[in-house]
Scaffold this active site. Structure first.
Site, PDB file in Angstrom:
ATOM      1  N   GLY A 149      43.007 -51.238   2.055  1.00 46.51           N
ATOM      2  CA  GLY A 149      42.550 -51.318   3.427  1.00 46.51           C
ATOM      3  C   GLY A 149      41.077 -50.965   3.542  1.00 46.51           C
ATOM      4  N   CYS A 150      40.515 -51.198   4.733  1.00 45.78           N
ATOM      5  CA  CYS A 150      39.080 -50.983   4.926  1.00 45.78           C
ATOM      6  C   CYS A 150      38.712 -49.501   4.896  1.00 45.78           C
ATOM      7  CB  CYS A 150      38.629 -51.638   6.219  1.00 45.78           C
ATOM      8  SG  CYS A 150      39.590 -51.198   7.692  1.00 45.78           S
ATOM      9  N   TYR A 151      39.399 -48.680   5.680  1.00 47.90           N
ATOM     10  CA  TYR A 151      39.136 -47.243   5.630  1.00 47.90           C
ATOM     11  C   TYR A 151      39.430 -46.667   4.238  1.00 47.90           C
ATOM     12  CZ  TYR A 151      38.628 -46.717  10.766  1.00 47.90           C
ATOM     13  OH  TYR A 151      38.210 -46.776  12.077  1.00 47.90           O
ATOM     14  N   THR A 153      39.198 -47.942   1.339  1.00 44.84           N
ATOM     15  CA  THR A 153      38.146 -48.281   0.380  1.00 44.84           C
ATOM     16  C   THR A 153      36.955 -47.345   0.523  1.00 44.84           C
ATOM     17  OG1 THR A 153      38.807 -50.613   0.269  1.00 44.84           O
ATOM     18  CG2 THR A 153      36.537 -50.088  -0.336  1.00 44.84           C
TER      19      THR A 153
END
EC number: 1.2.1.38
Length: 343
Positions: A149-151, A153
């Site tokens: 996921g973005c967070y 990473t």
């Protein structure tokens, strides 16, 4: 050429996959699926692709995708990929899933956070977590990639060197993270309307965000111990980008700058900035880089790591292509060496 398809091509991660893959010298896009847009030219929905991609949306048919493709990307909401992936793997088609379906190793935890039983729990042990900075060799051999996921990473890349060397107290970690509105997806939602999100700044999901168990799982892999993380996400009035401010308490003396520079020296998409730097989200807008800066205020025991990424690129579609390159023996950076867009 790598024959690729995208299931779920109408969201922001889907169109970013299309944009990046359309310029990849070793990829042929053979299908892009959408149940609601089937038959419509892709360039009608996304005019930036006009002249680059002459293809129409189609219905997602696993048998046809398996017959035509070497790899299938899923840019779908959670719960979609796990229903289709078994049929693709059975035909030796490799899969890169950008949703949360295969990120968590424990199906009980997945059910707790996503509110339904996992449809393919037998594949969770096989799925490789697609963070190349920790799993590069496993990714090369994988059939199924769970793209982070973005967070997760941004937070994991910021904390990893400290936890890998067990230099900080793992029970006192804090991640204060901010994301642009595209992180919420393309669906219509009151909270991301211009008049609601513009000139406004707020925290959300403080009691528990779905990315929390994924982050904790990754940090525990790195530290080889239990981890206690306070994670507070925020919505900020911009379109794309993540800025994570991470806090940890040092337990052993170390040259932090040297630690981070040595850890990430071989990594093409992690940039450790000089001492005293403050990374900006605009410095990664539209590219696959994570930029980090390390601080130790007043030479005390508190370490502050600043981490910025583009949530749609390194936090999603760019990282997915980075994984694809590794899986198919390509240069890891191929199709991803874009300079960030400023202003």
């Amino acid at each position: 050429m790598i024959r690729a398809a995208i299931v779920g091509g109408t969201g922001y991660t889907g169109v970013e996959l299309l944009r990046l893959l359309a310029n990849h010298p070793n990829v042929e896009i053979v299908a892009i699926t959408s149940r609601t847009e089937a038959g419509r030219p892709v360039s009608k929905l996304f005019p930036n692709l006009r002249g680059y991609l002459d293809i129409c949306f189609t219905e997602p048919e696993p048998a046809q995708l398996a017959a035509e493709c070497d790899v299938v990307f899923f840019a779908t909401p959670h719960g979609v990929a796990m229903d289709m992936v078994p049929a693709l793997l059975a035909q030796n088609t490799r899969v890169i899933d950008l949703s949360a379906d295969f990120r968590l190793a424990d199906p009980t935890i997945w059910e707790q956070w996503y509110g339904r039983p996992h449809a393919a729990p037998h594949l969770l042990a096989e799925a490789v977590y697609g963070l190349p900075e920790i799993n590069r060799e496993a990714i090369r051999q994988a059939r199924l990639i769970a793209c982070p996921g973005c967070y997760p990473t941004a937070v994991q890349l910021g904390f990893l060197p400290l936890l890998e060397h067990q230099l900080v107290d793992p029970s006192r970690l804090i991640a204060d993270a901010k994301s642009g509105a595209s992180g919420a997806g393309r669906k219509a939602a009151l909270g991301t309307l211009l008049c609601e999100a513009g000139e406004n700044f707020k925290a959300y999901s403080v009691s528990g965000h779905r990315h929390l168990p994924e982050i904790i799982q990754g940090l525990q892999w790195a530290s080889r111990s239990s981890v206690d993380l306070t994670f507070v996400p925020h919505l900020i009035p911009m379109i794309r980008g993540i800025h994570a401010t991470l806090y940890a308490q040092l337990e052993h003396e170390v040259d932090l700058q040297e630690l981070y520079e040595q850890r990430y020296a071989p990594e093409p998409f992690v940039d450790v900035l000089p001492p005293g730097s403050h990374p900006e989200t605009r410095s990664v807008r539209g590219n696959n880089m994570c930029r980090l800066a390390i601080h130790r205020p007043s030479a005390g025991n508190t370490v502050i790591v600043l981490s910025v990424t583009d949530n749609l690129i390194k936090g999603a579609s760019g990282q997915a292509i980075q994984n694809m390159n590794l899986m198919f023996g390509q240069e890891e950076t191929r199709g991803l060496m874009h300079i960030a867009v400023i202003p």
